[in-house]
Design an enzyme around this catalytic site. Structure first.
Site, PDB file in Angstrom:
ATOM      1  NE  ARG A  97      -3.822   2.103   1.840  1.00 54.83           N
ATOM      2  CZ  ARG A  97      -4.743   2.206   0.911  1.00 54.83           C
ATOM      3  NH1 ARG A  97      -5.042   1.196   0.170  1.00 54.83           N
ATOM      4  NH2 ARG A  97      -5.385   3.331   0.722  1.00 54.83           N
ATOM      5  CG  ASP A 121      -4.009  -3.638   7.487  1.00 52.38           C
ATOM      6  OD1 ASP A 121      -3.366  -4.688   7.375  1.00 52.38           O
ATOM      7  OD2 ASP A 121      -3.769  -2.773   8.311  1.00 52.38           O
ATOM      8  CG  ASP A 319      -3.352   2.999  13.015  1.00 50.76           C
ATOM      9  OD1 ASP A 319      -4.307   2.548  12.366  1.00 50.76           O
ATOM     10  OD2 ASP A 319      -2.339   3.470  12.475  1.00 50.76           O
ATOM     11  CG  MET A 341     -11.301   7.631  10.621  1.00 50.30           C
ATOM     12  SD  MET A 341      -9.631   8.239  10.467  1.00 50.30           S
ATOM     13  CE  MET A 341      -9.662   9.595  11.619  1.00 50.30           C
TER      14      MET A 341
END
Length: 441
Positions: A97, A121, A319, A341
């Site tokens: 990514r 992910d 996170d 999110m």
């Protein structure tokens, strides 16, 4: 497939050093493409996502030299732009990514770039529109090949522009900043992300000769320059690791010192863990967490249940919500975790429920946790890690649980955490690597 086998329920003790910040690394390493001069970067985490990006830079023609475990020099003198059209790049770039982050610097310096549709992910849709819209505002043109799932980008005439971002994307802001530093004229980015990692990038670019003002705010002004020089840069410690270790200490009743945390860059993170009832103190630039049997979740002033939600910096980072959720399972009190999110990040709670946690998943974004106040320990089970952050949350749960747990798909954890089993063993954790194919059910 590798797995971790963990015998839980042990109190840990000792010091642990957080690794360099993964999310900073992907931006800072991409920035070396903006100059032909040598750039030295230290405190680079030795993890898969970062190592893949370093390998990709080498494939592009950057001269990469490793001075020590965490320090490299990069010299992007001769870049092979034809490499983008190769099958090797299409395979490698698509699996990483972070490869989107090299597009901005390449557009800025060479006027063209290409990128496969990125992976990453499994945590729901992760839009790249912010990057692409920003590039287009600066004058880039995109040609998408749906058969090959491949973007070619032409940016031979980049000009500064006023850009109002549709979301305060950290990687989007970083990519647009790196594109704008060499564009003609002035670029203004409003609703810019202002995370410490992005501030680090802007400060590094300014040392290289860029003219960026408004650093740390959501309004960045960039005056384009014709070229950038080399520099030296040291990355911040990883705030997600620091938060994970605070949670680990509380769950396992351990006495842990987290070394060299750059406390002033942690923002609201320490305060959120305090609201969960976790006691700790700052000693110099180390966080010392004493062993504590119980921790009590605060309620709001009006007595209503504490809600912890993610939001762009200086709000709480998404996170760490997985960590907050797992830590709350053993607290006294209740909490609502609201993950705004990403829509699939809370789906790992079924594993925690199997371990004995009391959690109600309200919808894909919200979970209510009823803390059991360590009346009984979680129990060890076999489980699979769905993404980096959930993986570490499950690892923390397993270390606090009674009995043996096995976590499969640890490649996901190792994408973001360096030598995590070695560092935990140094604290006294019983964790070892085993071969395994995943749980049978």
């Amino acid at each position: 497939m590798n797995a971790f086998e963990i015998i839980g329920g042990k109190k840990l003790k000792g010091e642990i050093q957080p690794q360099g910040a993964k999310n900073e690394a992907l931006q800072i390493l991409s920035a070396v493409l903006l100059t032909e001069k040598k750039v030295t970067i230290s405190n680079i985490p030795d993890i898969k996502d970062v190592n893949k990006l370093i390998e990709l830079l080498g494939d592009l023609g950057v001269i990469v030299e490793r001075l020590s475990k965490d320090t490299y020099t990069f010299e992007a003198k001769n870049i092979n732009l034809d490499y983008f059209q190769s099958d090797v790049f299409k395979a490698k770039g698509g699996g990483l990514r972070g490869s989107i982050m090299i597009v901005g610097p390449l557009l800025a310096r060479f006027g063209k770039a290409a990128i496969p549709k990125p992976g990453g992910d499994k945590i729901g849709r992760r839009r790249l529109d912010t990057h692409f819209l920003g590039f287009e505002k600066l004058g880039a043109k995109f040609i998408y090949d749906p058969k090959k799932e491949f973007f070619n980008v032409d940016a031979t005439d980049l000009k500064g522009a006023y850009i109002l971002l549709d979301e305060a994307s950290v990687t989007g802001t970083a990519n647009i900043v790196m594109t704008a530093v060499l564009a003609k004229g002035t670029t203004t980015i409003y609703n810019a992300a202002c995370e410490p990692y992005l501030q680090q990038l802007c400060k590094m670019l300014n040392r290289m000769g860029a003219k960026i003002s408004g650093i740390g705010s959501n309004l960045l002004t960039i005056e384009g320059v014709s070229k950038l020089e080399g520099t030296e840069h040291r990355m911040l410690p990883d705030m997600i690791e620091i938060g994970s270790f605070i949670g680990l200490a509380a769950m396992t009743e351990s006495e842990i010192t987290i070394k060299n945390v750059c406390y002033n860059e942690l923002g609201i993170i320490p305060e959120v863990f305090r609201k969960l009832g976790i006691k700790f103190e700052l000693k110099g630039d180390d966080i010392y967490i004493p062993s504590q049997k119980h921790y009590v979740i605060e309620s709001f002033i009006d007595g209503s249940m504490l809600t912890i939600a993610d939001s762009p910096w200086p709000g709480f980072t998404p996170d760490l919500l997985s960590i907050v959720l797992v830590v709350a399972t053993q607290a006294r009190g209740s909490i609502l975790v609201h993950q705004k999110m990403f829509e699939s990040r809370l789906f790992f709670v079924d594993k925690l429920i199997d371990m004995g946690a009391q959690i109600i998943l309200c919808d894909p974004h919200r979970a209510t946790v009823n803390g059991i106040d360590k009346k009984y320990k979680l129990r060890g089970i076999s489980m699979t890690s769905p993404d980096i952050r959930a993986g570490v949350s499950l690892l923390i749960a397993a270390l606090s649980a009674e009995g043996t747990s096995t976590i499969y798909n640890i490649e996901q954890i190792e994408r973001g955490y360096q030598d995590i089993d070695v560092r935990l063993r140094a604290l006294g954790a019983q964790i070892k690597r085993v071969e395994g194919n995943g749980p049978s059910h």
